[in-house]
Design an enzyme around this catalytic site. Sequence first.
Site, mmCIF file in Angstrom:
data_model
loop_
_atom_site.group_PDB
_atom_site.id
_atom_site.type_symbol
_atom_site.label_atom_id
_atom_site.label_comp_id
_atom_site.label_asym_id
_atom_site.label_seq_id
_atom_site.Cartn_x
_atom_site.Cartn_y
_atom_site.Cartn_z
ATOM 1 C CG HIS A 43 -1.935 1.071 1.235
ATOM 2 N ND1 HIS A 43 -3.110 0.984 1.931
ATOM 3 C CD2 HIS A 43 -1.967 2.289 0.633
ATOM 4 C CE1 HIS A 43 -3.821 2.084 1.770
ATOM 5 N NE2 HIS A 43 -3.133 2.900 0.983
ATOM 6 N NE ARG A 45 -1.277 3.963 4.580
ATOM 7 C CZ ARG A 45 -2.585 4.093 4.724
ATOM 8 N NH1 ARG A 45 -3.165 5.233 4.373
ATOM 9 N NH2 ARG A 45 -3.320 3.121 5.208
ATOM 10 C CD GLU A 75 -4.141 -3.308 0.717
ATOM 11 O OE1 GLU A 75 -4.701 -4.362 1.058
ATOM 12 O OE2 GLU A 75 -3.621 -2.519 1.534
ATOM 13 C CG HIS A 197 -7.424 -4.046 9.080
ATOM 14 N ND1 HIS A 197 -6.726 -3.266 8.194
ATOM 15 C CD2 HIS A 197 -7.317 -3.427 10.273
ATOM 16 C CE1 HIS A 197 -6.242 -2.207 8.805
ATOM 17 N NE2 HIS A 197 -6.563 -2.283 10.085
#
Length: 252
Positions: A43, A45, A75, A197
């Site tokens: 992911h 970011r 993601e 998660h």
Amino acid sequence: MTDLSVNLNVAALLRNRREHPWPDIVDLARIALKEGAAGVTVHPRPDERHTRPGDVWALRNLLDTEFPDRELNVEGYPDARFLSLVHEVRADQVTLVPDDPAQATSDHGWDFRLQCTMLSDVVATLKANGHRVSLFADPDADQMALAALTGADRVELYTGPFGGAHSDSVVEARELEQLASAAAAAEAQSLKINAGHDLTVSGTGKLIARIPSIAEVSIGHALFCDALTFGMAETVRRYLETCGSGPETRRA
């Protein structure tokens, strides 16, 4: 059989604390893939606090050269930067999440009532470019029909509340039933189910026992916590046994 995708963000976060090249996330990915993981998840970011675009490219190269039958799941929030990256790196699966850049981690799914039109446009573009698309979703059965309207292939059910209820069997059972209800509603709309998660080995086992049709779990934090005790290879083997998707199963 449920596939395991190993989320490498925790390892990258640890690496970035000292700006050293270790832990080497490519080496860790290689260990996981050798043990039979179906793929890896990242992911990247915008603030680059854990995995970075360079990491995504390095993992793509690892998969292309050593594990061409495994998958790269990327993601992120579908801004222009992210969409350009997943296209260029040829992500096998793109998981769209509704994260604000300031969020510590993904902690809620899309509101499909409000964002169906935007997501439909993004999903159409991604699928035209050959990506499988999954949408991060709260375990809300009522929203699954709207999720299907976007044209996505899958939803990734947010399992944070279930994982967080590990010490309260009553709450855990309630959260598990909510996930099962959402999964059934999604499958009724021909959506495949991913989940992720805060999934421990125990929690993953309970989840898959209740929803055996789950196609993939993406696990990072709990997996790397266990790796501190058991080592990376043994931890991946423990999760694969729980998922019923070890190397022998993959070859079958």
